[in-house]
Design a protein around this motif. Structure first.
Motif, PDB file in Angstrom:
ATOM      1  N   PRO A 273       0.826  -1.205   0.000  1.00  0.00           N
ATOM      2  CA  PRO A 273       0.000   0.000   0.000  1.00  0.00           C
ATOM      3  C   PRO A 273       0.862   1.257   0.000  1.00  0.00           C
ATOM      4  CG  PRO A 273       0.114  -0.904   2.202  1.00  0.00           C
ATOM      5  CD  PRO A 273       0.811  -1.887   1.306  1.00  0.00           C
ATOM      6  N   PRO A 274       0.367   2.332  -0.566  1.00  0.00           N
ATOM      7  CA  PRO A 274       1.114   3.601  -0.497  1.00  0.00           C
ATOM      8  C   PRO A 274       1.049   4.181   0.912  1.00  0.00           C
ATOM      9  CG  PRO A 274      -1.040   3.952  -1.483  1.00  0.00           C
ATOM     10  CD  PRO A 274      -0.909   2.464  -1.288  1.00  0.00           C
ATOM     11  N   LYS A 275       1.927   5.110   1.188  1.00  0.00           N
ATOM     12  CA  LYS A 275       1.921   5.763   2.499  1.00  0.00           C
ATOM     13  C   LYS A 275       0.616   6.518   2.728  1.00  0.00           C
ATOM     14  CE  LYS A 275       6.942   6.289   2.865  1.00  0.00           C
ATOM     15  NZ  LYS A 275       8.080   7.250   2.995  1.00  0.00           N
ATOM     16  N   SER A 276      -0.007   6.917   1.635  1.00  0.00           N
ATOM     17  CA  SER A 276      -1.255   7.691   1.735  1.00  0.00           C
ATOM     18  C   SER A 276      -2.487   6.802   1.729  1.00  0.00           C
ATOM     19  CB  SER A 276      -1.338   8.668   0.565  1.00  0.00           C
ATOM     20  OG  SER A 276      -1.356   7.949  -0.673  1.00  0.00           O
ATOM     21  N   ALA A 277      -2.328   5.488   2.021  1.00  0.00           N
ATOM     22  CA  ALA A 277      -3.439   4.545   1.869  1.00  0.00           C
ATOM     23  C   ALA A 277      -4.667   4.976   2.660  1.00  0.00           C
ATOM     24  CB  ALA A 277      -2.991   3.145   2.289  1.00  0.00           C
ATOM     25  N   LEU A 278      -4.505   5.331   3.918  1.00  0.00           N
ATOM     26  CA  LEU A 278      -5.653   5.696   4.755  1.00  0.00           C
ATOM     27  C   LEU A 278      -6.372   6.909   4.183  1.00  0.00           C
ATOM     28  CD1 LEU A 278      -7.426   5.430   7.239  1.00  0.00           C
ATOM     29  CD2 LEU A 278      -5.711   6.727   8.537  1.00  0.00           C
ATOM     30  N   THR A 279      -5.612   7.928   3.816  1.00  0.00           N
ATOM     31  CA  THR A 279      -6.220   9.135   3.252  1.00  0.00           C
ATOM     32  C   THR A 279      -6.923   8.828   1.937  1.00  0.00           C
ATOM     33  OG1 THR A 279      -4.496  10.504   4.256  1.00  0.00           O
ATOM     34  CG2 THR A 279      -5.750  11.486   2.464  1.00  0.00           C
TER      35      THR A 279
END
Length: 271
Positions: free
Chosen positions: A55-61
């Protein structure tokens, strides 16, 4: 009443129109939420579904953004429920809140269980009607317009297995009430498209015997024997060999339908 369909393309419908999501990620998320309707799908599962193990670091966002866009889709359609009424944020994730009858997959599972209970109770004709209704809800592979990730693939595999079992039970019910003649064409197609499925071959043999076409039934057994030997180096199962034996020595009797879990003698009928 608004309905949600996943047993085919992902669709939202009412009596007058059909809505389809154009964004692939939105279809993927909504499909997963609908298959788990009224249950929380945690953010970790959504992340694995969308990006697997990387997942990318921005997954949650990004997940939050997708949910916002889904809610806006519902808000912009006056005939649909408001986005924040149907797409609920509930830690540690999200859920779709709908009546089970609004989602075709839940109607399908209910009808299958009712058909199973009727068949077990010896009410084969009622079981056949119920199971046909369940199978008629399908218009193709489930979520056929969604590219599934790992989580959805597991749900869809289970759903396909349930559909196969519903089909088997409906065939069992139809054979029990003497509809062998009506089944022959369907079973020939199933045998042709599933050449290594011994269960379909066995039911074709029984359907042919039911209408007095024993030579064709024995020919179907020989075809299966040849396919298994050529493809796998195996011979038909002991159950089908015994069914063949019963047909060879029945002297006018017709082997009866075999229900799964029954012994061969009970299934094949008395000679």
């Amino acid at each position: 009443m608004v309905e949600f369909k996943v047993l085919g393309p992902l669709e939202i419908t009412d009596e007058t129109r059909v809505w389809r999501l154009t964004a692939a990620r939105q279809r993927q998320i909504l499909g997963l939420l609908l298959l788990s309707a009224n249950q929380i799908v945690d953010v970790d599962s959504l992340t694995v579904e969308l990006w697997g193990d990387t997942p990318p670091k921005s997954a949650l966002t990004t997940v939050q953004t997708y949910m916002y866009q889904l809610r806006r889709f519902f808000d912009h359609e006056a005939e649909l429920p408001a986005g924040d009424e149907i797409l609920i944020t509930r830690p540690p994730g999200y859920l779709v809140e709908v009546a089970p009858e609004q989602v075709d997959v839940f109607r399908f599972r209910r009808l299958v269980e009712e058909g199973r209970a009727l068949l077990d109770a010896g009410k084969a004709e009622e079981a056949s009607h119920r199971l046909r209704a369940a199978l008629d809800l399908w218009s193709g592979h489930p979520l056929t317009d969604v590219i599934p990730g790992r989580v959805l693939e597991a749900y869809l595999a289970d759903l396909e297995e349930t559909r196969l079992r519903a089909l088997e039970m409906r065939i069992e019910a139809d054979l029990e009430i003497g509809r062998g003649r009506d089944l022959i064409g369907e079973l020939r197609f199933l045998v042709a498209t599933n050449p290594l499925n011994e269960w379909f071959h066995g039911r074709l043999m029984e359907a042919l015997c039911q209408v007095g076409r024993r030579n064709e039934a024995l020919g179907a057994y020989q075809e299966l024997h040849a396919v298994l030997d050529r493809e796998l180096g195996l011979e038909p199962s002991r159950e089908l060999r015994q069914l063949q034996y019963q047909m060879l020595h029945a002297q006018g009797a017709r082997p009866g339908v075999r229900r799964r879990g029954r012994g061969v003698a009970a299934a094949a009928g008395a000679a």
